[in-house]
Write an enzyme that holds these catalytic residues in place. Structure first.
Site, PDB file in Angstrom:
ATOM      1  N   ASN A   9      39.328   4.766   6.774  1.00  0.00           N
ATOM      2  CA  ASN A   9      38.025   3.886   5.878  1.00  0.00           C
ATOM      3  C   ASN A   9      38.347   4.399   5.017  1.00  0.00           C
ATOM      4  O   ASN A   9      38.402   6.284   4.595  1.00  0.00           O
ATOM      5  CB  ASN A   9      36.702   4.992   6.758  1.00  0.00           C
ATOM      6  CG  ASN A   9      35.681   4.253   6.553  1.00  0.00           C
ATOM      7  OD1 ASN A   9      35.643   3.699   5.488  1.00  0.00           O
ATOM      8  ND2 ASN A   9      34.681   5.284   7.055  1.00  0.00           N
ATOM      9  N   TRP A  10      38.467   3.632   3.983  1.00  0.00           N
ATOM     10  CA  TRP A  10      38.104   4.376   2.491  1.00  0.00           C
ATOM     11  C   TRP A  10      36.875   4.962   1.937  1.00  0.00           C
ATOM     12  O   TRP A  10      36.855   5.159   0.456  1.00  0.00           O
ATOM     13  CB  TRP A  10      38.515   3.142   1.836  1.00  0.00           C
ATOM     14  CG  TRP A  10      40.249   2.538   1.885  1.00  0.00           C
ATOM     15  CD1 TRP A  10      40.942   2.825   2.553  1.00  0.00           C
ATOM     16  CD2 TRP A  10      40.756   1.880   0.842  1.00  0.00           C
ATOM     17  NE1 TRP A  10      42.239   2.555   2.740  1.00  0.00           N
ATOM     18  CE2 TRP A  10      42.300   1.207   1.517  1.00  0.00           C
ATOM     19  CE3 TRP A  10      40.406   0.485  -0.577  1.00  0.00           C
ATOM     20  CZ2 TRP A  10      42.799   0.520   1.039  1.00  0.00           C
ATOM     21  CZ3 TRP A  10      41.350  -0.276  -0.628  1.00  0.00           C
ATOM     22  CH2 TRP A  10      43.133   0.451   0.041  1.00  0.00           C
ATOM     23  N   HIS A  97      28.810   3.998  11.025  1.00  0.00           N
ATOM     24  CA  HIS A  97      29.185   5.772  10.563  1.00  0.00           C
ATOM     25  C   HIS A  97      28.128   6.397  10.461  1.00  0.00           C
ATOM     26  O   HIS A  97      26.980   6.030  10.410  1.00  0.00           O
ATOM     27  CB  HIS A  97      30.245   5.275   9.378  1.00  0.00           C
ATOM     28  CG  HIS A  97      30.921   6.246   8.854  1.00  0.00           C
ATOM     29  ND1 HIS A  97      30.300   7.309   8.547  1.00  0.00           N
ATOM     30  CD2 HIS A  97      31.959   6.527   9.143  1.00  0.00           C
ATOM     31  CE1 HIS A  97      31.463   8.381   8.574  1.00  0.00           C
ATOM     32  NE2 HIS A  97      32.399   7.580   8.178  1.00  0.00           N
ATOM     33  N   GLU A  99      27.747   8.378   8.236  1.00  0.00           N
ATOM     34  CA  GLU A  99      27.173   8.760   7.054  1.00  0.00           C
ATOM     35  C   GLU A  99      26.078   7.254   6.913  1.00  0.00           C
ATOM     36  O   GLU A  99      24.678   7.822   6.195  1.00  0.00           O
ATOM     37  CB  GLU A  99      28.115   7.981   6.447  1.00  0.00           C
ATOM     38  CG  GLU A  99      28.602   9.442   5.467  1.00  0.00           C
ATOM     39  CD  GLU A  99      30.532   9.253   5.356  1.00  0.00           C
ATOM     40  OE1 GLU A  99      31.291   8.238   4.995  1.00  0.00           O
ATOM     41  OE2 GLU A  99      30.747  10.094   5.814  1.00  0.00           O
ATOM     42  N   GLU A 169      33.202  10.208  16.180  1.00  0.00           N
ATOM     43  CA  GLU A 169      33.810  11.622  14.828  1.00  0.00           C
ATOM     44  C   GLU A 169      33.104  12.537  14.626  1.00  0.00           C
ATOM     45  O   GLU A 169      31.129  12.340  14.485  1.00  0.00           O
ATOM     46  CB  GLU A 169      33.945  10.879  12.949  1.00  0.00           C
ATOM     47  CG  GLU A 169      34.529   9.846  13.629  1.00  0.00           C
ATOM     48  CD  GLU A 169      34.529   8.798  11.701  1.00  0.00           C
ATOM     49  OE1 GLU A 169      35.463   8.674  11.615  1.00  0.00           O
ATOM     50  OE2 GLU A 169      33.506   8.354  11.374  1.00  0.00           O
ATOM     51  N   GLY A 175      35.037  15.378   6.458  1.00  0.00           N
ATOM     52  CA  GLY A 175      34.957  15.643   4.927  1.00  0.00           C
ATOM     53  C   GLY A 175      35.156  16.836   4.825  1.00  0.00           C
ATOM     54  O   GLY A 175      35.045  17.623   3.583  1.00  0.00           O
ATOM     55  N   SER A 215      38.606  14.733   9.563  1.00  0.00           N
ATOM     56  CA  SER A 215      39.859  15.462   9.134  1.00  0.00           C
ATOM     57  C   SER A 215      40.531  15.491   9.101  1.00  0.00           C
ATOM     58  O   SER A 215      41.567  16.405   9.583  1.00  0.00           O
ATOM     59  CB  SER A 215      39.369  16.955   8.856  1.00  0.00           C
ATOM     60  OG  SER A 215      37.949  16.959   7.806  1.00  0.00           O
TER      61      SER A 215
HETATM   62  P1  13P Z   1      37.435  12.435   6.473  1.00  0.00           P
HETATM   63  O1  13P Z   1      38.873  12.130   7.401  1.00  0.00           O
HETATM   64  O2  13P Z   1      37.733  12.306   4.784  1.00  0.00           O
HETATM   65  O3  13P Z   1      37.281  13.385   7.403  1.00  0.00           O
HETATM   66  O4  13P Z   1      36.647  11.567   7.036  1.00  0.00           O
HETATM   67  C1  13P Z   1      36.900  10.255   8.219  1.00  0.00           C
HETATM   68  C2  13P Z   1      35.506   9.801   8.433  1.00  0.00           C
HETATM   69  O5  13P Z   1      34.800   9.745   8.297  1.00  0.00           O
HETATM   70  C3  13P Z   1      36.262   8.353   8.534  1.00  0.00           C
HETATM   71  O6  13P Z   1      35.353   7.170   8.530  1.00  0.00           O
END
Ligand code: 13P
Length: 253
Positions: A9-10, A97, A99, A169, A175, A215
């Site tokens: 996931n960029w 997601h 976010e 997640e 992150g 992560s």
């Molecule tokens: P990270 O791998 O940067 O923690 O992000 C996970 C993520 O949100 C993938 O969708």
């Protein structure tokens, strides 16, 4: 056997040129994927065509969008439909997601509509779920994620649910460099599968891939992916680095 998937996931990162270089770098490696293994790369909308052109001839590599809208077409300025995505060769779509849930107020009910829009076109939703830190600290994560599944997925038929990829997640691990331990990941993945089994039966639950995200790095992927109910990962930061994501692909069981 259910699929094991390494998904990148960029997010809102990289220029077009950097994205092209990253894909070229990934493709320069050799992977020897087995038939049950897949790689999915979720890129920003403007790069979808570029990514499809690079990956469409590569077996078991797929391009994903990071979002879509529920309607097929019409006056929805700034939105992108499943039809539009399919017209550029995209069949995988990440939805829900954390976010998007947090910054764009996407609810479980709205995500149920997105799941329906995607499945109606025969595309594959990668449905994200996961709890925030206060919920984990109160040890209420199971009820929290169960509700996400119930409200967004449980209207689906037994046939349809098997076309959904689930990505668990935990928000506190995204992150932050704080990964769930492999035991924590296995525990909640097994819980999610048992919930699905309760609703749809064990045989169907066994067919559903449940990815872990938060992560995931080259140095923890093997340990996480070796857990029986962890079917690969949805990877943010580490998917932006060729050597990291290549190693994560190679860690697929
Ligand atoms: P990270 O791998 O940067 O923690 O992000 C996970 C993520 O949100 C993938 O969708």
């Amino acid at each position: 056997m259910r699929k094991k998937i390494a998904a990148a996931n960029w997010k809102m990162n990289l220029t077009l040129q950097q994205g092209e270089a990253l894909l070229d770098g990934l493709l320069a490696q050799s992977y020897q994927l087995q038939p049950h293994q897949e790689v999915v790369v979720a890129v920003p909308f403007p790069y979808l065509t570029m990514a499809v052109q690079k990956l469409q001839q590569v077996p078991q590599f797929y391009v994903a969008a990071q979002n879509c809208y529920t309607k097929a077409s019409g006056a929805y300025t700034g939105e992108v439909s499943v039809d539009i995505l399919q017209s550029v060769g995209v069949q995988h779509i990440v939805i829900g997601h954390s976010e998007r849930r947090e910054y764009f107020q996407e609810s479980n009910q709205f995500l149920a509509e997105k799941v329906d829009a995607i499945l109606a076109k025969g595309a594959t939703p990668i449905f994200c779920c996961g709890e925030p830190l206060p919920v984990r600290e109160a040890n209420e994560q199971n009820a929290f994620v169960a509700k996400q599944l119930q409200e967004s997925l449980y209207h689906l038929s037994a046939e349809a649910i098997q076309k959904v990829v689930i990505a668990y997640e935990p928000i506190w691990a995204i992150g932050t460099g704080k990964t769930a331990t492999s035991a924590q990941a296995q525990e909640i993945h097994a819980f999610l599968r048992s919930e699905l089994a309760g609703k749809y039966g064990a045989a169907i639950a066994d067919n559903i891939s449940i990815l872990y995200g938060g992560s995931v790095k080259a140095n923890n992927a093997i340990e996480l992916f070796s857990q029986p109910d962890v079917d690969g990962g949805l990877v943010g930061g580490a998917s932006l680095i060729v050597e990291e994501f290549a190693a994560i692909i190679k860690a697929l069981p």
